[in-house]
Design an enzyme around this catalytic site. Structure first.
Site, PDB file in Angstrom:
ATOM      1  N   ARG A 249       0.854  -1.195   0.000  1.00 22.02           N
ATOM      2  CA  ARG A 249       0.000   0.000   0.000  1.00 22.02           C
ATOM      3  C   ARG A 249       0.891   1.247   0.000  1.00 22.02           C
ATOM      4  O   ARG A 249       1.986   1.246   0.559  1.00 22.02           O
ATOM      5  CB  ARG A 249      -0.928   0.011   1.209  1.00 22.02           C
ATOM      6  CG  ARG A 249      -1.938  -1.139   1.193  1.00 22.02           C
ATOM      7  CD  ARG A 249      -2.829  -1.121   2.425  1.00 22.02           C
ATOM      8  NE  ARG A 249      -3.786  -2.219   2.393  1.00 22.02           N
ATOM      9  CZ  ARG A 249      -3.559  -3.432   2.895  1.00 22.02           C
ATOM     10  NH1 ARG A 249      -2.394  -3.693   3.479  1.00 22.02           N
ATOM     11  NH2 ARG A 249      -4.485  -4.373   2.814  1.00 22.02           N
ATOM     12  N   LYS A 276      -2.603  -2.023   7.506  1.00 15.26           N
ATOM     13  CA  LYS A 276      -3.996  -1.555   7.515  1.00 15.26           C
ATOM     14  C   LYS A 276      -4.837  -2.305   8.540  1.00 15.26           C
ATOM     15  O   LYS A 276      -5.553  -1.701   9.343  1.00 15.26           O
ATOM     16  CB  LYS A 276      -4.596  -1.717   6.121  1.00 15.26           C
ATOM     17  CG  LYS A 276      -6.052  -1.264   6.013  1.00 15.26           C
ATOM     18  CD  LYS A 276      -6.571  -1.446   4.600  1.00 15.26           C
ATOM     19  CE  LYS A 276      -8.032  -1.017   4.500  1.00 15.26           C
ATOM     20  NZ  LYS A 276      -8.560  -1.195   3.114  1.00 15.26           N
ATOM     21  N   HIS A 346      -2.284   3.111  -5.478  1.00 16.53           N
ATOM     22  CA  HIS A 346      -2.988   1.878  -5.131  1.00 16.53           C
ATOM     23  C   HIS A 346      -3.238   1.022  -6.372  1.00 16.53           C
ATOM     24  O   HIS A 346      -3.397  -0.195  -6.276  1.00 16.53           O
ATOM     25  CB  HIS A 346      -4.327   2.210  -4.469  1.00 16.53           C
ATOM     26  CG  HIS A 346      -4.880   1.096  -3.642  1.00 16.53           C
ATOM     27  ND1 HIS A 346      -4.572   0.924  -2.316  1.00 16.53           N
ATOM     28  CD2 HIS A 346      -5.715   0.077  -3.959  1.00 16.53           C
ATOM     29  CE1 HIS A 346      -5.196  -0.146  -1.849  1.00 16.53           C
ATOM     30  NE2 HIS A 346      -5.896  -0.682  -2.825  1.00 16.53           N
ATOM     31  N   ARG A 349      -1.301  -2.241  -7.100  1.00 15.54           N
ATOM     32  CA  ARG A 349      -1.717  -3.491  -6.458  1.00 15.54           C
ATOM     33  C   ARG A 349      -2.682  -4.266  -7.359  1.00 15.54           C
ATOM     34  O   ARG A 349      -2.564  -5.487  -7.541  1.00 15.54           O
ATOM     35  CB  ARG A 349      -2.357  -3.189  -5.108  1.00 15.54           C
ATOM     36  CG  ARG A 349      -1.350  -2.661  -4.091  1.00 15.54           C
ATOM     37  CD  ARG A 349      -2.003  -2.052  -2.859  1.00 15.54           C
ATOM     38  NE  ARG A 349      -2.812  -2.988  -2.079  1.00 15.54           N
ATOM     39  CZ  ARG A 349      -2.330  -3.876  -1.225  1.00 15.54           C
ATOM     40  NH1 ARG A 349      -1.015  -3.989  -1.039  1.00 15.54           N
ATOM     41  NH2 ARG A 349      -3.139  -4.655  -0.518  1.00 15.54           N
ATOM     42  N   HIS A 373      -3.864  -9.067   2.240  1.00  9.90           N
ATOM     43  CA  HIS A 373      -5.310  -9.077   2.438  1.00  9.90           C
ATOM     44  C   HIS A 373      -5.648  -9.986   3.613  1.00  9.90           C
ATOM     45  O   HIS A 373      -4.868 -10.870   3.979  1.00  9.90           O
ATOM     46  CB  HIS A 373      -6.029  -9.557   1.177  1.00  9.90           C
ATOM     47  CG  HIS A 373      -6.047  -8.529   0.098  1.00  9.90           C
ATOM     48  ND1 HIS A 373      -6.349  -8.818  -1.211  1.00  9.90           N
ATOM     49  CD2 HIS A 373      -5.789  -7.198   0.138  1.00  9.90           C
ATOM     50  CE1 HIS A 373      -6.287  -7.724  -1.942  1.00  9.90           C
ATOM     51  NE2 HIS A 373      -5.950  -6.720  -1.149  1.00  9.90           N
ATOM     52  N   TYR A 383      -1.350 -20.694   8.670  1.00  4.41           N
ATOM     53  CA  TYR A 383      -1.063 -21.580   7.546  1.00  4.41           C
ATOM     54  C   TYR A 383      -0.422 -20.806   6.402  1.00  4.41           C
ATOM     55  O   TYR A 383       0.542 -21.246   5.782  1.00  4.41           O
ATOM     56  CB  TYR A 383      -2.350 -22.252   7.080  1.00  4.41           C
ATOM     57  CG  TYR A 383      -2.170 -23.130   5.866  1.00  4.41           C
ATOM     58  CD1 TYR A 383      -1.600 -24.399   5.987  1.00  4.41           C
ATOM     59  CD2 TYR A 383      -2.566 -22.697   4.607  1.00  4.41           C
ATOM     60  CE1 TYR A 383      -1.430 -25.206   4.875  1.00  4.41           C
ATOM     61  CE2 TYR A 383      -2.395 -23.495   3.487  1.00  4.41           C
ATOM     62  CZ  TYR A 383      -1.827 -24.751   3.624  1.00  4.41           C
ATOM     63  OH  TYR A 383      -1.657 -25.548   2.524  1.00  4.41           O
TER      64      TYR A 383
END
Length: 406
Positions: A249, A276, A346, A349, A373, A383
């Site tokens: 970001r 974020k 942005h 991304r 995310h 994981y």
């Protein structure tokens, strides 16, 4: 036997002439009117005060307060006495509450609400929220007692913002005002949230994504970047190239301190507090983010370190090196390249997500984790860290090599 008092008539009061001294005419049940030497006529009521003899209330001046209105005030006072309420104290409490309500302007309540919310917000959210109120709302309704703000007052203020094309800002400020009125209800200053009813007063804003070029436009963008290299400061150029290579970001990149970078090991780990989801007030994600660095990205960081490595930030502000680079500097550079409205920080991304999936064939889950995310749950988060880190390193090198090939 007590003397019977005949009720006053309006003619009798109107014809009462002033004398050298104040005198009174009685209407009965404690109500009387005083005739002052000046000619003023004042309504008063005498009532017994428990343990303190008689007390008096003033009902105002005749003829502003008529005989009928004075009798209605007397009746209301008698009802209070029957309930065991001291009319004098009741009157004083009403005056005090009215004064308190009058002093609780929308701006005062809004600042109080804002102060309570600051500990749960990021510094940027707190600053932006107050700034929007100071620019657009306080000048319009800030001076009004919050309980006197009408629908029309708020609608006019919001539509003034909308009229300059700032539709999204208008919707955001309306949501803020809704919270402020809700706070006013909670602290007892009003009973209705007028902003809660305003669902259709502003034009509907269609949700939009950040501007981003698509995969087929990438070669032209890279060519434009090469053409404009000489017009950019070296750190700004490196910033744009790093955004393309690592697609974190914008704020996470331009606010990066050198302390997070280990050039010897070729590692960069962003603490969760800067991410974020780490800034959420409820259930923040406490996972540090590993930025997998390709050889090309590491080479750019080493080049940058020779320029800005003596300071705090990778990308210091040109005017004040104690602050990071402004996001506006990135947008201005893109504008000079001819990509105003077509590409944003942005947008890198979105570009990376699409291109790596379509052209390099990597799975969505691997790219998603590199984008930091939110995983669906804590188990998945653990994981992801164990299973995808090696894949992400390979993927990021493949992405850098793909960009070089263009």
């Amino acid at each position: 036997m007590p003397r019977r008092v005949l009720p006053l008539t309006d003619v009798q009061i109107r014809n009462a002439k002033p004398r050298e001294k104040t005198y009174s005419l009685t209407d009965g049940h404690g109500l009387y009117i005083e005739i002052m030497p000046s000619g003023s006529k004042l309504w008063r009521m005498k009532f017994p005060q428990r343990g303190r003899g008689d007390n008096r209330l003033s009902f105002g001046a005749y003829p502003v307060v008529t005989l009928q209105e004075a009798r209605e005030k007397r009746l209301a006072t008698q009802r209070l006495l029957l309930q065991g309420i001291d009319p004098g104290r009741y009157r004083d409490d009403k005056k005090r509450l009215a004064a308190e309500k009058g002093s609780n302007t929308f701006e005062k309540v809004a600042r109080e609400w804002h102060g309570n919310k600051v500990p749960t917000w990021s510094e940027r959210t707190a600053t932006n929220t107050l700034r929007r109120l100071e620019l657009d709302i306080f000048p319009e309704i800030g001076r009004l007692p919050i309980h006197e703000v009408r629908h029309r007052d708020l609608i006019d203020a919001l539509r003034k913002i909308e009229s300059r094309g700032a539709h999204e800002v208008a919707h955001r400020i309306m949501a803020v005002c809704k919270q402020i009125f809700s706070y006013g209800i909670q602290i007892g200053l009003l009973e209705r949230n007028i902003a809660a009813d305003m669902k259709d007063v502003l034009k509907t804003v269609r949700p939009s994504h950040f501007a981003a070029i698509d995969t087929d436009e990438l070669p032209d963008f890279l060519a434009a970047l090469r053409r404009n290299e000489s017009r950019m400061l070296k750190p700004t150029l490196i910033c744009l190239r790093l955004m393309m290579l690592i697609f974190v970001r914008t704020s996470e990149l331009i606010e990066t301190p050198w302390s997070e970078i280990d050039l010897e090991k070729g590692e960069w780990v962003i603490p969760w507090q800067r991410m974020k989801r780490g800034k959420l007030t409820v259930n923040p994600d406490t996972t540090n983010h590993h930025v997998c660095l390709s050889r090309q990205a590491l080479a750019l960081l080493r080049e940058l370190h020779a320029i800005t490595g003596g300071g705090t930030y990778l990308f210091p502000n040109q005017r004040d090196h104690k602050k990071p680079l402004s996001n506006n500097a990135i947008l201005k550079s893109l504008e000079r390249m001819g990509y105003k409205g077509k590409m944003t920080g942005h947008g890198f991304r979105a570009l990376a997500m699409t291109t790596i999936k379509e052209r390099l064939g990597y799975r969505h889950e691997v790219i998603d984790r590199q984008l930091a995310h939110a995983p669906p749950d804590k188990l998945s988060s653990a994981y992801d860290r164990a299973q995808y880190l090696a894949e992400r390193k390979v993927m990021m090198q493949a992405w850098a090599d793909y960009l070089d090939s263009l």
